[in-house]
Design a protein around this motif. Sequence first.
Motif: not given
Length: 78
Positions: A53, A56-57, A59, A67
């Motif tokens: 994730l 995909d985001e 970061v 995170w």
Amino acid sequence: MDYFIIVVTTAAGLYFHWWLFVRIRRWMDRDLALSLAGDDPQKREYLLHCLQLARDEGVSRSDLPAWLQRAADDYRAG
């Protein structure tokens, strides 16, 4: 013909080094996620999903440890 061989060899070497660099970075990120999970197999799966994730985001690598740490802290077994 000599220049062609030099160009192809140089391009192949640069590509290989780039590919190796990317692989090592992915291994380091995966190792970080697994180290935060400890011995809990469900938490490992959860953090590997969180790592995906994060990728995909988008970061950033400098923010990734914090995170993932927040994701590990938010994990609830069961």
